[in-house]
Design a protein around this motif. Structure first.
Motif, PDB file in Angstrom:
ATOM      1  N   TYR A  36      11.187  -2.863   0.237  1.00 19.61           N
ATOM      2  CA  TYR A  36      12.336  -2.095  -0.199  1.00 19.61           C
ATOM      3  C   TYR A  36      12.167  -0.637   0.236  1.00 19.61           C
ATOM      4  CZ  TYR A  36      13.234  -5.937  -3.505  1.00 19.61           C
ATOM      5  OH  TYR A  36      13.471  -7.158  -4.069  1.00 19.61           O
ATOM      6  N   SER A  43      19.267   3.760  -5.383  1.00 20.00           N
ATOM      7  CA  SER A  43      18.615   2.542  -5.830  1.00 20.00           C
ATOM      8  C   SER A  43      17.672   2.012  -4.761  1.00 20.00           C
ATOM      9  CB  SER A  43      19.678   1.496  -6.150  1.00 20.00           C
ATOM     10  OG  SER A  43      19.066   0.323  -6.631  1.00 20.00           O
ATOM     11  N   GLY A 106       4.343  -3.198  -5.851  1.00 14.41           N
ATOM     12  CA  GLY A 106       3.314  -2.221  -5.571  1.00 14.41           C
ATOM     13  C   GLY A 106       3.727  -0.866  -6.121  1.00 14.41           C
ATOM     14  N   ASN A 107       2.837   0.108  -6.042  1.00  9.70           N
ATOM     15  CA  ASN A 107       3.142   1.437  -6.560  1.00  9.70           C
ATOM     16  C   ASN A 107       3.918   2.296  -5.575  1.00  9.70           C
ATOM     17  OD1 ASN A 107       2.132   1.294  -9.168  1.00  9.70           O
ATOM     18  ND2 ASN A 107       0.051   1.731  -8.499  1.00  9.70           N
TER      19      ASN A 107
ATOM     20  N   GLN B  34      16.584  -8.938 -14.482  1.00  5.95           N
ATOM     21  CA  GLN B  34      15.379  -8.230 -14.899  1.00  5.95           C
ATOM     22  C   GLN B  34      15.666  -6.774 -15.191  1.00  5.95           C
ATOM     23  OE1 GLN B  34      12.528 -10.002 -11.597  1.00  5.95           O
ATOM     24  NE2 GLN B  34      11.311  -9.023 -13.152  1.00  5.95           N
ATOM     25  N   PHE B  36      13.555  -3.153 -15.310  1.00  6.71           N
ATOM     26  CA  PHE B  36      12.319  -2.513 -14.881  1.00  6.71           C
ATOM     27  C   PHE B  36      12.296  -1.074 -15.368  1.00  6.71           C
ATOM     28  CE2 PHE B  36      10.695  -5.556 -11.777  1.00  6.71           C
ATOM     29  CZ  PHE B  36      11.815  -6.277 -11.430  1.00  6.71           C
ATOM     30  N   GLN B  38      10.714   2.646 -14.010  1.00  5.48           N
ATOM     31  CA  GLN B  38      10.111   3.356 -12.891  1.00  5.48           C
ATOM     32  C   GLN B  38       9.808   4.776 -13.317  1.00  5.48           C
ATOM     33  OE1 GLN B  38      12.479   3.915  -9.274  1.00  5.48           O
ATOM     34  NE2 GLN B  38      10.644   3.914  -8.023  1.00  5.48           N
ATOM     35  N   GLY B  41       7.955   8.867  -8.787  1.00  4.21           N
ATOM     36  CA  GLY B  41       7.041   8.666  -7.674  1.00  4.21           C
ATOM     37  C   GLY B  41       6.167   7.435  -7.786  1.00  4.21           C
ATOM     38  N   LYS B  42       6.526   6.552  -8.683  1.00  2.00           N
ATOM     39  CA  LYS B  42       5.697   5.366  -8.914  1.00  2.00           C
ATOM     40  C   LYS B  42       6.464   4.094  -8.577  1.00  2.00           C
ATOM     41  CE  LYS B  42       2.242   7.608 -10.851  1.00  2.00           C
ATOM     42  NZ  LYS B  42       0.874   7.632 -10.267  1.00  2.00           N
ATOM     43  N   GLY B  43       5.726   2.986  -8.617  1.00  2.05           N
ATOM     44  CA  GLY B  43       6.358   1.689  -8.434  1.00  2.05           C
ATOM     45  C   GLY B  43       7.077   1.259  -9.683  1.00  2.05           C
ATOM     46  N   LEU B  44       7.368  -0.026  -9.747  1.00  3.78           N
ATOM     47  CA  LEU B  44       8.158  -0.565 -10.855  1.00  3.78           C
ATOM     48  C   LEU B  44       7.293  -1.374 -11.813  1.00  3.78           C
ATOM     49  CD1 LEU B  44      10.317   0.066  -8.658  1.00  3.78           C
ATOM     50  CD2 LEU B  44      11.608  -1.843  -9.570  1.00  3.78           C
ATOM     51  N   LEU B  89      15.763   0.431 -14.502  1.00  2.00           N
ATOM     52  CA  LEU B  89      16.516  -0.253 -13.459  1.00  2.00           C
ATOM     53  C   LEU B  89      16.831  -1.681 -13.883  1.00  2.00           C
ATOM     54  CD1 LEU B  89      14.321   0.894 -10.447  1.00  2.00           C
ATOM     55  CD2 LEU B  89      16.602   1.723 -10.977  1.00  2.00           C
ATOM     56  N   LEU B 102      15.602  -8.659  -4.678  1.00  2.00           N
ATOM     57  CA  LEU B 102      16.473  -8.267  -5.780  1.00  2.00           C
ATOM     58  C   LEU B 102      17.502  -7.235  -5.339  1.00  2.00           C
ATOM     59  CD1 LEU B 102      13.814  -7.840  -8.609  1.00  2.00           C
ATOM     60  CD2 LEU B 102      15.291  -9.806  -8.193  1.00  2.00           C
ATOM     61  N   PHE B 104      19.323  -4.058  -6.905  1.00  2.00           N
ATOM     62  CA  PHE B 104      19.106  -3.136  -8.009  1.00  2.00           C
ATOM     63  C   PHE B 104      20.328  -2.269  -8.271  1.00  2.00           C
ATOM     64  CE2 PHE B 104      14.571  -3.293  -8.981  1.00  2.00           C
ATOM     65  CZ  PHE B 104      14.063  -3.981  -7.892  1.00  2.00           C
ATOM     66  N   GLY B 105      20.461  -1.841  -9.528  1.00  3.43           N
ATOM     67  CA  GLY B 105      21.373  -0.761  -9.843  1.00  3.43           C
ATOM     68  C   GLY B 105      20.689   0.561  -9.520  1.00  3.43           C
ATOM     69  N   LYS B 106      21.434   1.652  -9.650  1.00  2.00           N
ATOM     70  CA  LYS B 106      20.868   2.960  -9.350  1.00  2.00           C
ATOM     71  C   LYS B 106      19.990   3.481 -10.477  1.00  2.00           C
ATOM     72  CE  LYS B 106      24.264   4.614  -6.027  1.00  2.00           C
ATOM     73  NZ  LYS B 106      25.202   5.709  -5.672  1.00  2.00           N
TER      74      LYS B 106
END
Lengths: 114, 114
Positions: A36, A43, A106-107, B34, B36, B38, B41-44, B89, B102, B104-106
Motif C-alpha cells: 500500500y 487513505s 508492517g510498520n 475491520q 484499525f 494508526q 508515522g507508524k503502521g496499522l 481507519l 483492503l 480503506f477510508g481516509k
C-alpha cells in the motif's frame, strides 16, 4: 502473535536512484502479500498484490516497471522503487495474513526523494 | 468500485467521554469489515474484525457494529483516554472474496484532551 516486519522504516534518496523496501513475515508463511501507499492526509491505497513464485498483480494506475515487486520466498516480498522522483515520496506499508487470520501490517517505510 | 467514507474526519474531545466514529461503504457485498488504529508515522494495528454474519464485536472499551444492508459500521469508544489519540481507519476487502487487499477510508483523526 503473527508479525510482519518491514525494513527500512525510513529512507532518503536522491532523485533518479532506486530504493528497495523489504517485507517479511516472521512467524508464518505468506503466499500473498500486499503493498500500500499512503500520501499525507490520504487513505492507504492498494498498489499491488505480491504473489509468491509468480508475477505481482498491480492496481490500475500503478506502473509495474517503476514499482518492481519480487516475492521469491514464502516469507519475503520486496518493493523496489526505480528511478525515484520527489512525487514518489510517500509512506509505503506492506501486509500479509496467516491462514485464517486477519491481515497484519508492517510498520511502514517513509520514503523521501530529494 | 467500493468506496469507504469515514465521518468525522477529525474529532477532539476531553478525556472520559464516550464517542462514536462512523464508517460507510458503497458496496454491501462484503464478507468482513475491520477497524484499525494508526499512530503518526507508524503502521496499522488491527482493533476489531467483524464478519458479515456478525452485528458487532467488542474488545475492552471498544465496540464495533456492522449493518451490512445499510452499508454502515460504527466504532464506539467508551471512557476515552489520552492514549486513544490516533487515526482510526475502517477497511473492507478490496473485492468480493479470496485473498484480497483492503479498501480503506481516509480515517478519523482523534485527539483526546487530558
Amino acid at each position: 502473535g503473527a508479525v510482519v516486519s518491514q525494513h527500512p522504516s525510513w529512507v532518503i534518496c536522491k532523485s533518479g536512484t532506486s530504493v528497495k523496501i523489504e517485507c517479511r513475515s516472521l512467524d508464518f508463511q505468506a503466499t500473498t502479500m500486499f503493498w500500500y501507499r499512503q500520501f499525507p492526509k490520504q487513505s492507504l491505497m492498494l498498489m499491488a498484490t505480491s504473489n509468491e513464485g509468480s508475477k505481482a498483480t498491480y492496481e490500475q494506475g500503478v506502473e509495474k516497471d517503476k514499482f518492481l515487486i519480487n516475492h521469491a520466498s514464502l516469507t519475503l516480498s520486496t518493493l523496489t522503487v526505480t528511478s525515484a522522483h520527489p512525487e514518489d515520496s510517500s509512506f509505503y506499508i506492506c501486509s500479509a495474513n496467516p491462514r485464517g487470520s486477519p491481515l497484519h501490517f508492517g510498520n511502514g517505510t517513509r520514503l523521501t526523494v530529494t | 468500485k467500493q468506496e469507504v467514507t469515514q465521518i468525522p474526519a477529525a474529532l477532539s474531545v476531553p478525556e472520559g467521554e464516550n464517542l462514536v466514529l462512523n464508517c460507510s461503504f458503497t458496496d454491501s457485498a462484503i464478507y468482513n469489515l475491520q477497524w484499525f488504529r494508526q499512530d503518526p508515522g507508524k503502521g496499522l494495528t488491527s482493533l476489531l474484525l467483524i464478519q458479515s454474519s456478525q452485528r458487532e464485536q467488542t474488545s475492552g472499551r471498544l465496540n464495533a457494529s456492522l449493518d451490512k444492508s445499510s452499508g454502515r459500521s460504527t466504532l464506539y469508544i467508551a471512557a476515552s483516554q489520552p492514549g486513544d489519540s490516533a487515526t482510526y481507519l475502517c477497511a473492507v476487502p478490496y473485492s468480493g472474496g479470496g485473498a484480497d487487499g483492503l479498501t480503506f477510508g481516509k480515517g478519523t483523526h482523534l485527539i483526546i484532551q487530558p
